[in-house]
Design an enzyme around this catalytic site. Structure first.
Site, PDB file in Angstrom:
ATOM      1  N   SER A 118       7.680  19.572  -8.749  1.00 21.59           N
ATOM      2  CA  SER A 118       7.398  18.702  -7.612  1.00 21.59           C
ATOM      3  C   SER A 118       5.998  18.105  -7.677  1.00 21.59           C
ATOM      4  CB  SER A 118       7.556  19.480  -6.301  1.00 21.59           C
ATOM      5  OG  SER A 118       6.727  20.628  -6.302  1.00 21.59           O
ATOM      6  N   HIS A 139      13.246  15.593 -10.196  1.00 15.80           N
ATOM      7  CA  HIS A 139      12.862  16.381  -9.017  1.00 15.80           C
ATOM      8  C   HIS A 139      13.961  16.318  -7.956  1.00 15.80           C
ATOM      9  CE1 HIS A 139       9.997  16.840  -5.343  1.00 15.80           C
ATOM     10  NE2 HIS A 139      10.586  17.986  -5.634  1.00 15.80           N
ATOM     11  N   GLU A 151      14.203  12.439  -7.483  1.00 17.03           N
ATOM     12  CA  GLU A 151      13.015  11.658  -7.838  1.00 17.03           C
ATOM     13  C   GLU A 151      12.809  11.768  -9.348  1.00 17.03           C
ATOM     14  OE1 GLU A 151       8.522  11.301  -5.985  1.00 17.03           O
ATOM     15  OE2 GLU A 151       9.382  13.302  -6.220  1.00 17.03           O
ATOM     16  N   ASN A 189       6.150  14.219  -2.468  1.00 14.69           N
ATOM     17  CA  ASN A 189       5.188  15.240  -2.049  1.00 14.69           C
ATOM     18  C   ASN A 189       3.804  14.677  -1.783  1.00 14.69           C
ATOM     19  OD1 ASN A 189       6.736  17.559  -1.804  1.00 14.69           O
ATOM     20  ND2 ASN A 189       6.731  17.904  -3.993  1.00 14.69           N
TER      21      ASN A 189
END
Length: 284
Positions: A118, A139, A151, A189
């Protein structure tokens, strides 16, 4: 497209990814270091699929077929025939690099190696191998069987072909993809963790209580889960690791982890996985 997919890790993310791959029709080799972790992962997959059976989204026969497509192993060499491997271990850069070096030795030279990281640099993980053009970030969101997004993160050396194969693979799994460049935190994130961190600061400074903060964000911004409950779901140790990487990688104090978060992690209050975080799950 790969017919056999390897998954490294049988925890929440690894097991969930293995389930998604098997449900899409792939044969999956799920590897973890101990049989205990593998059995726990298979049990979680069984429970997840049973919920779909109970809701009549799957038949019992379909559930059985999905589980039969997942082969657990503690041996890395059992992934030697996988044309695609997804690593999903703890958010530890050293551990992930070690795994990528081992996969580079074990798998065929043209196999694609993806990381579910992440926040860790895909370029650095690629540099641990002799095939950086075939290393990429994939991800999945937590929990992988439910969340729609994947992602995709392209390292500096990741090839166009690798990107296209991974994008097509994620879509075959029924996912929606976005593409991010290889900067700390990527897209999701980089935006999400500062929000969680600010919620922890609000708690730390006494602006509001845990439930007040979460209710405020849920009802005031139409989020399905409050930021503190979400931090518990992600794991407070993972939140801290990502924030530290953002702080170090981007050099901006707006990413500085809240001292309260550090204290919770130091105390072992890591969230749902240990049944104690900002909320107490021990009586649930």
């Amino acid at each position: 497209m790969a017919e056999v997919i390897g998954v490294i890790g049988a925890g929440t993310m690894g097991g969930g990814i293995a389930q998604v791959c098997a449900r899409a029709g792939y044969e999956v080799v799920m590897r973890d270091v101990a049989d205990e972790f593998l059995q726990r992962g298979l049990a979680a997959i069984d429970r997840s699929l049973q919920r779909d059976v109970d809701k009549e989204r799957l038949t019992t026969e379909e559930k059985r077929a999905i589980i039969e497509r997942i082969r657990p192993t503690s041996e890395l060499h059992d992934l030697r025939d996988a044309r695609f491997v997804i690593e999903a271990v703890n958010e530890d850069a050293g551990l992930k690099a070690q795994i990528f070096r081992a996969l580079d030795e074990t798998t065929a030279p043209d196999a694609i190696l993806a990381s579910n990281t992440s926040s860790i640099s895909i370029t650095k993980l690629g540099a641990a191998t002799r095939r950086p053009d075939k290393v990429i970030g994939m991800h999945f969101m937590n929990p992988p069987a439910v969340m729609q997004l994947v992602e995709i993160v392209r390292g500096l050396v990741t090839s166009d072909e690798t990107l296209q194969v991974v994008d097509a693979l994620a879509k075959k799994m029924g996912k929606t993809t976005i593409q991010a460049k290889d900067y700390a935190g990527f897209i999701v994130n980089r935006i999400l963790l500062p929000m969680i961190n600010e919620a922890i600061y609000a708690l730390y400074e006494g602006v509001g209580g845990v439930e007040d903060i979460d209710q405020g964000m849920k009802l005031g911004t139409n989020q399905p889960m409050g930021p503190l409950a979400l931090a518990d779901l992600i794991g407070l140790d993972t939140c801290l690791a990502v924030l530290e990487r953002l702080h170090h990688g981007l050099g901006d104090d707006k990413y500085r982890p809240c001292p309260l978060l550090r204290n919770y992690v130091a105390a072992g209050y890591l969230g749902r996985k240990v049944r104690k975080g900002f909320y107490d799950y021990r009586q649930a």
